[in-house]
Design an enzyme around this catalytic site. Sequence first.
Site, PDB file in Angstrom:
ATOM      1  N   ASP A  51      -2.303  -3.604  -6.115  1.00 28.48           N
ATOM      2  CA  ASP A  51      -3.405  -3.647  -7.062  1.00 28.48           C
ATOM      3  C   ASP A  51      -4.014  -5.046  -7.118  1.00 28.48           C
ATOM      4  OD1 ASP A  51      -4.915  -2.402  -9.306  1.00 28.48           O
ATOM      5  OD2 ASP A  51      -3.896  -3.928 -10.508  1.00 28.48           O
ATOM      6  N   GLU A  83      -6.061  -3.137  -2.781  1.00 25.02           N
ATOM      7  CA  GLU A  83      -7.291  -2.876  -3.518  1.00 25.02           C
ATOM      8  C   GLU A  83      -8.083  -4.181  -3.606  1.00 25.02           C
ATOM      9  OE1 GLU A  83      -9.199  -2.223  -7.867  1.00 25.02           O
ATOM     10  OE2 GLU A  83      -7.266  -3.195  -7.551  1.00 25.02           O
TER      11      GLU A  83
END
Length: 511
Positions: free
Chosen positions: A243, A273
């Site tokens: 993330d 991400e």
Amino acid sequence: MADEQKPTPENMTMLQGFEWYVPADQKHWTRLEKHVPQLKAWGVDNIWIPPACKASSNQGNGYDIYDLYDLGEFDQKGSVATKWGTKASLLQLCRTAQKHGVGLYFDAVLNHKFAADRKEKCLAVEVDPNDRNKETSDKYEIEAWVGFDFPGRGERYSGMKYHWYHFSGVDYNARNEKTAIYKIMGDKSQGWAEDGDVDGEKGNYDFLMGSDLDYAHPEVSSDVLAWGSWLAEQLPLSGIRFDAIKHYSEDFLRKFITTLDERYGGGWFFVGEFWKDSLDDMTRYLERMGRKFSLFDAPLVYNFSQISKASGADLRGVFEDTLVSVMPVNAVTLVMNHDTQPYQALEAPIEGWFKPLAYTLILLRDTGYPCLWYGDLYGIKGEHPFPPSCGGALPKLALARKLYSYGKQADYFDYATCLGWVRYGTWDRRYGCAVVMSNAGPGEKRMHVGEMHAGEVWTDVLGWSDREVTIGDDGFGDFVCGQTSVSVFVNRDADGREKFAEKFDDNIYEE
């Protein structure tokens, strides 16, 4: 003697196994576990599971992370279970996935922490939210929520406790109840990460939210590196989704991945991400990572969104300035995720009629690693519920990828609002497929599928067209699709065609 032909590698497909509004009833691992056999049967090979670590409450999705070492095992922040369930139910999901040959990708939230156990005093300066390198106050003492003792877990798995000097920034001063972006200052604090080690947006995008971890501090990097190895021992994983990677140290992330590779054989899949509509920034990041690493193709999602909202848009530009067009091996292609779904901060609306076209574009072409989304497959819950999308076509498209989307690709991108392409198949996956889609009126393409298919009758596996196409002696056929629709033609006698008549059970919430 000529070498024997090697088997054609099987197409892989991943599923993001959650959406933002999944009910916070601690039953998600159990529901997902029950659907693993069906997902595998319809072409899903790997599932990206939501953040499994303890969040700030049992309602939190895990991006509000509290404790890396609590996978739903300790009574912390209001319950033993996370929103998704207990560690025991997570392990049961892992066992079932292993049994059916489905890999699991763990969602690692390593940028920040939330819900500290206590406040600590520290020196800080306020910075401009739009230019974090610009200080807007003198240095002064604040009270920040940065003391993490993990009392419910104690010393189990890790004895590390976090203090103010383990963080580079916070967004709240409890002394005056002021919300701002504070850069923590002090002898043991390094401030923001060095330029080039995080994204340069907003001057220096080290701070995103919560209490921002400082990976320049050796105790932080050592603890999180140790957690990576601990995680690999706890769960039989196939990879990690990282993330918010543009907000923390690239150098640390390389070290984290290298450590796992060296200890566990290098077979894991890693995807980050890096959500930014800038192909140049994405390609530069991948080049700096210097290894097998993937990113989600954010520019492609924005292309889908724009094309779906513009009547009669030119479909031929759908792959312009996308990651999959320039670095296909490193591109995870997708249509929607938990951040871009309706009512989320990065919402990228895609009209419902266009979603089957978008999924066809990522599933049935020869580049990219496609990711299905739970919300499109099973629907969205919450205050604004949505049913499953694509009119039942999504499982069939995934199955068509698994069975027929192989071999050389020939494109028929000669008309702005109607695209077609052919996959010719291979020596051992010989059936191939022919695809036609239109974002305007009914479409038709005369396409060559090969003389080896002469005399065969091809039909649409989606069942949206009733055209029977007989392949001519020259290997050509006239393939069609409906208005703002798509059709996928395959030999009606091809192995596996009977599976398309079955019903995919999208009622995952049935008790």
